[in-house]
Design a protein around this motif. Structure first.
Motif, PDB file in Angstrom:
ATOM      1  N   TYR A 248     -36.849  50.350   9.507  1.00 23.81           N
ATOM      2  CA  TYR A 248     -37.166  51.374  10.504  1.00 23.81           C
ATOM      3  C   TYR A 248     -38.618  51.224  10.958  1.00 23.81           C
ATOM      4  CZ  TYR A 248     -37.294  56.119  12.542  1.00 23.81           C
ATOM      5  OH  TYR A 248     -37.415  57.196  13.378  1.00 23.81           O
ATOM      6  N   TRP A 249     -38.806  51.092  12.247  1.00 26.53           N
ATOM      7  CA  TRP A 249     -40.108  50.736  12.811  1.00 26.53           C
ATOM      8  C   TRP A 249     -41.213  51.730  12.468  1.00 26.53           C
ATOM      9  CZ3 TRP A 249     -42.493  53.799  16.645  1.00 26.53           C
ATOM     10  CH2 TRP A 249     -41.704  54.807  17.205  1.00 26.53           C
ATOM     11  N   LEU A 250     -40.879  53.021  12.352  1.00 26.56           N
ATOM     12  CA  LEU A 250     -41.922  54.018  12.097  1.00 26.56           C
ATOM     13  C   LEU A 250     -42.608  53.826  10.744  1.00 26.56           C
ATOM     14  CD1 LEU A 250     -40.648  57.444  13.513  1.00 26.56           C
ATOM     15  CD2 LEU A 250     -42.711  56.184  14.165  1.00 26.56           C
ATOM     16  N   GLU A 251     -41.898  53.256   9.768  1.00 33.48           N
ATOM     17  CA  GLU A 251     -42.512  53.044   8.467  1.00 33.48           C
ATOM     18  C   GLU A 251     -43.117  51.645   8.325  1.00 33.48           C
ATOM     19  OE1 GLU A 251     -39.182  51.694   5.266  1.00 33.48           O
ATOM     20  OE2 GLU A 251     -38.982  53.758   5.953  1.00 33.48           O
ATOM     21  N   ILE A 252     -43.041  50.859   9.400  1.00 32.53           N
ATOM     22  CA  ILE A 252     -43.524  49.474   9.342  1.00 32.53           C
ATOM     23  C   ILE A 252     -44.755  49.235  10.204  1.00 32.53           C
ATOM     24  CG2 ILE A 252     -42.951  47.108  10.062  1.00 32.53           C
ATOM     25  CD1 ILE A 252     -40.112  47.589   9.072  1.00 32.53           C
ATOM     26  N   VAL A 253     -44.704  49.636  11.473  1.00 36.51           N
ATOM     27  CA  VAL A 253     -45.709  49.192  12.453  1.00 36.51           C
ATOM     28  C   VAL A 253     -47.120  49.602  12.061  1.00 36.51           C
ATOM     29  CG1 VAL A 253     -46.449  49.391  14.858  1.00 36.51           C
ATOM     30  CG2 VAL A 253     -44.028  49.097  14.320  1.00 36.51           C
TER      31      VAL A 253
ATOM     32  N   ILE B 159     -37.238  42.048   9.441  1.00 34.17           N
ATOM     33  CA  ILE B 159     -36.809  42.496  10.771  1.00 34.17           C
ATOM     34  C   ILE B 159     -37.251  43.932  10.965  1.00 34.17           C
ATOM     35  CG2 ILE B 159     -34.838  43.021  12.256  1.00 34.17           C
ATOM     36  CD1 ILE B 159     -33.330  40.733  11.019  1.00 34.17           C
ATOM     37  N   THR B 160     -37.924  44.188  12.068  1.00 30.98           N
ATOM     38  CA  THR B 160     -38.343  45.545  12.428  1.00 30.98           C
ATOM     39  C   THR B 160     -37.414  46.053  13.525  1.00 30.98           C
ATOM     40  OG1 THR B 160     -40.644  45.029  11.867  1.00 30.98           O
ATOM     41  CG2 THR B 160     -40.243  46.980  13.236  1.00 30.98           C
ATOM     42  N   HIS B 161     -36.746  47.164  13.258  1.00 31.41           N
ATOM     43  CA  HIS B 161     -35.703  47.674  14.147  1.00 31.41           C
ATOM     44  C   HIS B 161     -36.205  48.942  14.831  1.00 31.41           C
ATOM     45  CE1 HIS B 161     -31.092  48.543  14.557  1.00 31.41           C
ATOM     46  NE2 HIS B 161     -31.691  48.370  15.714  1.00 31.41           N
ATOM     47  N   PHE B 162     -36.227  48.910  16.148  1.00 33.44           N
ATOM     48  CA  PHE B 162     -36.760  50.041  16.915  1.00 33.44           C
ATOM     49  C   PHE B 162     -35.645  51.032  17.258  1.00 33.44           C
ATOM     50  CE2 PHE B 162     -39.917  46.792  17.171  1.00 33.44           C
ATOM     51  CZ  PHE B 162     -41.103  47.498  17.039  1.00 33.44           C
TER      52      PHE B 162
END
Length: 439
Positions: free
Chosen positions: A316-321, A376-379
């Motif tokens: 989940y992109w919010l916990e990655i970017v 993989i970062t999923h938006f």
């Protein structure tokens, strides 16, 4: 007329083969003659004849359409499943005996057999019409470039689909007929890897641990404990790996019966709502359907589906970017201490370089508490094409995050070409890298 055309084709192929072989032989003899003139009594060191033969074989291979060991010009006239008039690529007609048909096709095309057990085809796609969001098409282009980069580095073929292969299977259901058709179009591939258009590869070195999945036919990202708690978000169906097999054909048929083209669509929507109490919308969706099959038909389906939770098979992109700057700094710090990691190399041998990194990443950790690059970062929820993003965040937040993640991934590619984004929020500007960077 057909016979005449066929004869012309045969003559043309024979002529090409004759010219190619003759040219290759002439070049070989010319090199031999020049070498003999320079050294009247040539003595080859150990292995030289093999190298010469290898060069001759390579030259001939290029003439005859060999690419990465595949003979792309050889398709024998013997009948196979493609000649069956009853075979259909559409999701509404089942395929039978697919494992046997695939094996027979590979026997007919032996150049595709070596490595076939780990061969992967990536499938992705987007809508046929221009995006409503004014920057949507640009973002989809960048997301597609990202997938092409990863596939080029790791030797995967990729199929990008922009049409509905079933007019009623729209939105998240569109992937099912696309994956099913890809299985038939690519019998040489053991795995079909669906990756949503809004997902980006953010670790270009990471390879799928296919050996881990030997006893399984499908891989999804999720959490087993949440599946048992019957949460509709316990897995994410936006990225999955499925084995090109009869099991997969049968699974796709069952999964598709929950879709909007099915007369059972409304019933499945109700069943999913009753099964997953945290599901808030009425329509039957692919993700809830997948979890339902894992839960309720464990022996037939669930036991063959591997729920991957050890790394970001999709994250989940919010916990990655927000962590990408720190991850970049950690990797640069390791490179400063390890000269072998700073050594420049050709892009074609990136996998070899990636293996060197593994010794230095043993304690890096995966997930939100580690500093290893997320795979993989999923938006999820950003909807870059329509712009109808989740109201929890703004379109600008989504757009900035996508550009940052894509630049983070792009840096890993550009390093092979001698350049790098110094600012992850600056998409357009790159700087040349000095020798031995980042010493």
């Amino acid at each position: 007329m057909a016979s005449s055309s066929k004869n012309r084709t045969k003559t043309g192929v024979f002529s090409d083969a004759f010219i190619c072989t003759g040219g290759t032989l002439f070049a070989f003899l010319l090199v031999w003659a020049l070498w003999s003139f320079i050294s009247p009594n040539p003595v080859f060191s150990s292995g030289s004849p093999n190298r010469a033969a290898g060069r001759l074989s390579s030259a001939a291979g290029n003439c005859f359409g060999l690419r990465q060991g595949f003979d792309l010009r050889y398709d024998p006239p013997a009948r196979n499943f493609y000649d069956d008039p009853d075979l259909s690529y559409t999701i509404d007609k089942p395929v039978r005996n697919w494992d046997e048909k695939r094996r027979e096709w590979l026997k007919q095309h032996p150049s595709f057999i070596p490595g076939s057990e780990n061969r992967v085809l990536v499938v992705t796609g987007s809508q046929a019409t221009p995006c409503k969001n004014q920057v949507g098409d640009h973002l989809l282009l960048r997301l597609f470039k990202n997938k092409v980069d990863y596939c080029r580095i790791h030797g995967h073929d990729i199929f990008y689909n922009t049409v509905l292969l079933h007019p009623k299977m729209f939105s998240f259901w569109a992937k099912v007929p696309a994956v099913r058709a890809a299985m038939l179009a690519h019998p040489e591939a053991e795995w079909i890897w669906w990756v949503d258009s809004d997902a980006a590869f953010t670790d270009m070195d990471f390879k799928l641990p296919l050996d881990r999945y030997k006893g399984h036919n499908m891989v999804v990202h999720g959490w087993a404990d949440m599946i048992e708690k019957r949460s509709w978000t316990s897995v994410n169906a936006g990225v999955f790996l499925i084995r090109n097999s009869q099991w997969a054909m049968d699974f796709m048929d069952v999964w598709a019966k929950m879709g909007p083209q099915s007369p059972e669509y409304d019933r499945w929507g109700k069943t999913q709502r009753e099964t997953f109490k945290d599901k808030t919308f009425r329509e039957s969706d692919d993700q809830s359907g997948l979890i339902y099959l894992i839960l309720n038909e464990k022996e037939k389906w669930g036991s063959k589906i591997y729920v991957e939770s050890e790394f970001y098979f999709e994250g989940y992109w919010l916990e990655i970017v927000g962590r990408l700057d720190n991850v970049t700094d950690m990797y640069l710090g390791v490179e400063k201490r390890a000269r072998e990691l700073r050594r420049r190399h050709a892009e074609k041998v990136t996998e070899s370089h990636g293996r060197l990194w593994e010794d230095y990443l043993m304690d890096a950790g995966y997930g939100r508490h580690g500093w290893r690059r997320p795979f993989i970062t999923h938006f999820t929820g950003c909807q870059p094409c329509s712009g109808d993003h989740n109201q929890m965040y703004s379109g600008e937040t989504c757009g900035d995050a996508m550009h940052k993640a894509l630049n983070f991934a792009d840096n890993q590619v550009l390093r092979k070409y001698g350049f790098m984004h110094r600012d992850l929020m600056d998409t357009a500007t790159v700087l040349p890298l000095p020798y031995d960077f980042p010493a």
